[in-house]
Scaffold this motif. Sequence first.
Motif, PDB file in Angstrom:
ATOM      1  N   ALA A 202     -54.043  64.844 -18.341  1.00  0.00           N
ATOM      2  CA  ALA A 202     -54.027  66.058 -17.521  1.00  0.00           C
ATOM      3  C   ALA A 202     -55.272  66.896 -17.779  1.00  0.00           C
ATOM      4  N   HIS A 203     -55.677  67.001 -19.030  1.00  0.00           N
ATOM      5  CA  HIS A 203     -56.910  67.732 -19.344  1.00  0.00           C
ATOM      6  C   HIS A 203     -58.117  67.062 -18.702  1.00  0.00           C
ATOM      7  N   LEU A 204     -58.130  65.747 -18.708  1.00  0.00           N
ATOM      8  CA  LEU A 204     -59.256  65.022 -18.134  1.00  0.00           C
ATOM      9  C   LEU A 204     -59.321  65.227 -16.626  1.00  0.00           C
ATOM     10  N   ARG A 205     -58.179  65.207 -15.988  1.00  0.00           N
ATOM     11  CA  ARG A 205     -58.164  65.364 -14.529  1.00  0.00           C
ATOM     12  C   ARG A 205     -58.565  66.769 -14.089  1.00  0.00           C
ATOM     13  N   THR A 206     -58.398  67.725 -14.984  1.00  0.00           N
ATOM     14  CA  THR A 206     -58.793  69.104 -14.658  1.00  0.00           C
ATOM     15  C   THR A 206     -59.888  69.542 -15.616  1.00  0.00           C
ATOM     16  N   ARG A 207     -60.926  68.728 -15.718  1.00  0.00           N
ATOM     17  CA  ARG A 207     -61.978  68.947 -16.703  1.00  0.00           C
ATOM     18  C   ARG A 207     -62.562  70.360 -16.650  1.00  0.00           C
ATOM     19  N   ALA A 208     -62.843  70.831 -15.439  1.00  0.00           N
ATOM     20  CA  ALA A 208     -63.445  72.165 -15.306  1.00  0.00           C
ATOM     21  C   ALA A 208     -62.484  73.233 -15.814  1.00  0.00           C
ATOM     22  N   GLY A 209     -61.210  73.101 -15.457  1.00  0.00           N
ATOM     23  CA  GLY A 209     -60.213  74.052 -15.924  1.00  0.00           C
ATOM     24  C   GLY A 209     -60.009  73.978 -17.421  1.00  0.00           C
ATOM     25  N   TYR A 210     -60.103  72.780 -17.957  1.00  0.00           N
ATOM     26  CA  TYR A 210     -59.985  72.585 -19.407  1.00  0.00           C
ATOM     27  C   TYR A 210     -61.103  73.328 -20.132  1.00  0.00           C
ATOM     28  N   ARG A 211     -62.313  73.151 -19.668  1.00  0.00           N
ATOM     29  CA  ARG A 211     -63.452  73.793 -20.330  1.00  0.00           C
ATOM     30  C   ARG A 211     -63.422  75.304 -20.152  1.00  0.00           C
ATOM     31  N   SER A 212     -63.049  75.764 -18.958  1.00  0.00           N
ATOM     32  CA  SER A 212     -62.984  77.214 -18.765  1.00  0.00           C
ATOM     33  C   SER A 212     -61.838  77.813 -19.571  1.00  0.00           C
ATOM     34  N   GLY A 213     -60.750  77.042 -19.753  1.00  0.00           N
ATOM     35  CA  GLY A 213     -59.639  77.516 -20.571  1.00  0.00           C
ATOM     36  C   GLY A 213     -60.052  77.705 -22.020  1.00  0.00           C
ATOM     37  N   LEU A 214     -60.841  76.789 -22.532  1.00  0.00           N
ATOM     38  CA  LEU A 214     -61.340  76.932 -23.902  1.00  0.00           C
ATOM     39  C   LEU A 214     -62.292  78.122 -24.018  1.00  0.00           C
ATOM     40  N   ALA A 215     -63.108  78.331 -22.979  1.00  0.00           N
ATOM     41  CA  ALA A 215     -64.011  79.487 -22.983  1.00  0.00           C
ATOM     42  C   ALA A 215     -63.209  80.784 -22.982  1.00  0.00           C
ATOM     43  N   GLU A 216     -62.113  80.812 -22.247  1.00  0.00           N
ATOM     44  CA  GLU A 216     -61.253  81.994 -22.226  1.00  0.00           C
ATOM     45  C   GLU A 216     -60.601  82.210 -23.589  1.00  0.00           C
ATOM     46  N   TYR A 217     -60.135  81.123 -24.200  1.00  0.00           N
ATOM     47  CA  TYR A 217     -59.528  81.222 -25.530  1.00  0.00           C
ATOM     48  C   TYR A 217     -60.471  81.927 -26.497  1.00  0.00           C
ATOM     49  N   ALA A 218     -61.740  81.566 -26.432  1.00  0.00           N
ATOM     50  CA  ALA A 218     -62.715  82.112 -27.376  1.00  0.00           C
ATOM     51  C   ALA A 218     -62.910  83.611 -27.219  1.00  0.00           C
ATOM     52  N   LYS A 219     -62.520  84.168 -26.064  1.00  0.00           N
ATOM     53  CA  LYS A 219     -62.749  85.590 -25.790  1.00  0.00           C
ATOM     54  C   LYS A 219     -61.734  86.497 -26.488  1.00  0.00           C
ATOM     55  N   GLY A 220     -60.561  85.974 -26.817  1.00  0.00           N
ATOM     56  CA  GLY A 220     -59.575  86.827 -27.473  1.00  0.00           C
ATOM     57  C   GLY A 220     -58.225  86.823 -26.794  1.00  0.00           C
ATOM     58  N   ALA A 221     -57.457  87.884 -27.007  1.00  0.00           N
ATOM     59  CA  ALA A 221     -56.023  87.926 -26.708  1.00  0.00           C
ATOM     60  C   ALA A 221     -55.637  87.421 -25.325  1.00  0.00           C
ATOM     61  N   GLU A 222     -56.153  88.034 -24.262  1.00  0.00           N
ATOM     62  CA  GLU A 222     -55.751  87.618 -22.920  1.00  0.00           C
ATOM     63  C   GLU A 222     -56.199  86.197 -22.633  1.00  0.00           C
ATOM     64  N   GLY A 223     -57.360  85.833 -23.152  1.00  0.00           N
ATOM     65  CA  GLY A 223     -57.828  84.466 -22.992  1.00  0.00           C
ATOM     66  C   GLY A 223     -56.945  83.467 -23.713  1.00  0.00           C
ATOM     67  N   VAL A 224     -56.397  83.871 -24.852  1.00  0.00           N
ATOM     68  CA  VAL A 224     -55.472  83.004 -25.571  1.00  0.00           C
ATOM     69  C   VAL A 224     -54.236  82.751 -24.721  1.00  0.00           C
ATOM     70  N   ASP A 225     -53.731  83.794 -24.070  1.00  0.00           N
ATOM     71  CA  ASP A 225     -52.576  83.625 -23.181  1.00  0.00           C
ATOM     72  C   ASP A 225     -52.880  82.607 -22.085  1.00  0.00           C
ATOM     73  N   ALA A 226     -54.043  82.755 -21.448  1.00  0.00           N
ATOM     74  CA  ALA A 226     -54.420  81.847 -20.363  1.00  0.00           C
ATOM     75  C   ALA A 226     -54.538  80.417 -20.872  1.00  0.00           C
ATOM     76  N   TRP A 227     -55.092  80.249 -22.070  1.00  0.00           N
ATOM     77  CA  TRP A 227     -55.217  78.913 -22.652  1.00  0.00           C
ATOM     78  C   TRP A 227     -53.852  78.318 -22.952  1.00  0.00           C
ATOM     79  N   VAL A 228     -52.943  79.094 -23.501  1.00  0.00           N
ATOM     80  CA  VAL A 228     -51.608  78.575 -23.798  1.00  0.00           C
ATOM     81  C   VAL A 228     -50.916  78.134 -22.509  1.00  0.00           C
ATOM     82  N   VAL A 229     -51.041  78.911 -21.464  1.00  0.00           N
ATOM     83  CA  VAL A 229     -50.452  78.535 -20.176  1.00  0.00           C
ATOM     84  C   VAL A 229     -51.071  77.228 -19.678  1.00  0.00           C
TER      85      VAL A 229
END
Length: 265
Positions: A202-229
């Motif tokens: 699933a991560h591979l099929r949504t590669r762009a979303g996977y990478r942007s999710g990790l970038a969001e995680y690195a930003k902090g609290a709200e990004g962590v929520d988005a990554w967990v989702v």
Amino acid sequence: MTAPWQADRPDWPAGSADVRDAVDAARAALARLNGPRGVRDRTGRVAAAASMRAARASAALAGAPLGLDPAGATIADPVLAGAVRAAAALDGLVGTWRRAPRQVLARLHTLAAADLVAADDLGRPRADPDRPDLVSGRLAALADLVVRSPWPAPVMVAIVHGELAVLEPFGSADGVVARAAARLTMVATGLDPAGWSVPEVAHLRTRAGYRSGLAEYAKGAEGVDAWVVHVCEALDRGAAEGAGVARASTEESPRAPRNFPDGSE
């Protein structure tokens, strides 16, 4: 410097409706896969096929060509070879992961990066000359979190995955290590005890979303929520992928279903 997941939010993750709903959906999908009406795998064939498929997807996310056959007698690509070695070791690391996560991470890196870096660098966290305690401090905090495991299993999977992928603690094969550790967490927490789910695809099929999710995680609290989702959604789709692997594994040919994004086997 603290990790993004360490933001001061006493009511987290229960206080986030989006995270809570995503966690419930992921749990339900994996319960269907593992439940009484789910996959039957008395021979271990499904688990082996799912593990190989996960390794291949993880290697592809790290840049390995998808057309390579991990079931071949030899694997020339060093990234894929490392991902396969790490995947093969996971079953034997579940107990140690629960009590000594840093030891397991060193082992995973030794396996994943064996063909990528000098032997002296295997299993050794990198040193940041500007912030010498950064990597060791965040690894220690993550290890403590894994041992305590205070949050729902899908959240733990997401935090382990995101923290290791963003921190890049070894400086080589970090993505492969992060995804292997996330898979190990999935099994060790009982979320997918047999390892049939394949969220890596699933991560591979949504590669762009996977990478942007990790970038969001690195930003902090709200990004962590988005990554967990994002990870919970991948767990949901990974359960469906695991069901497909199970169907393919009961056919005459043991090869995984032919539905990688580029159409390769």
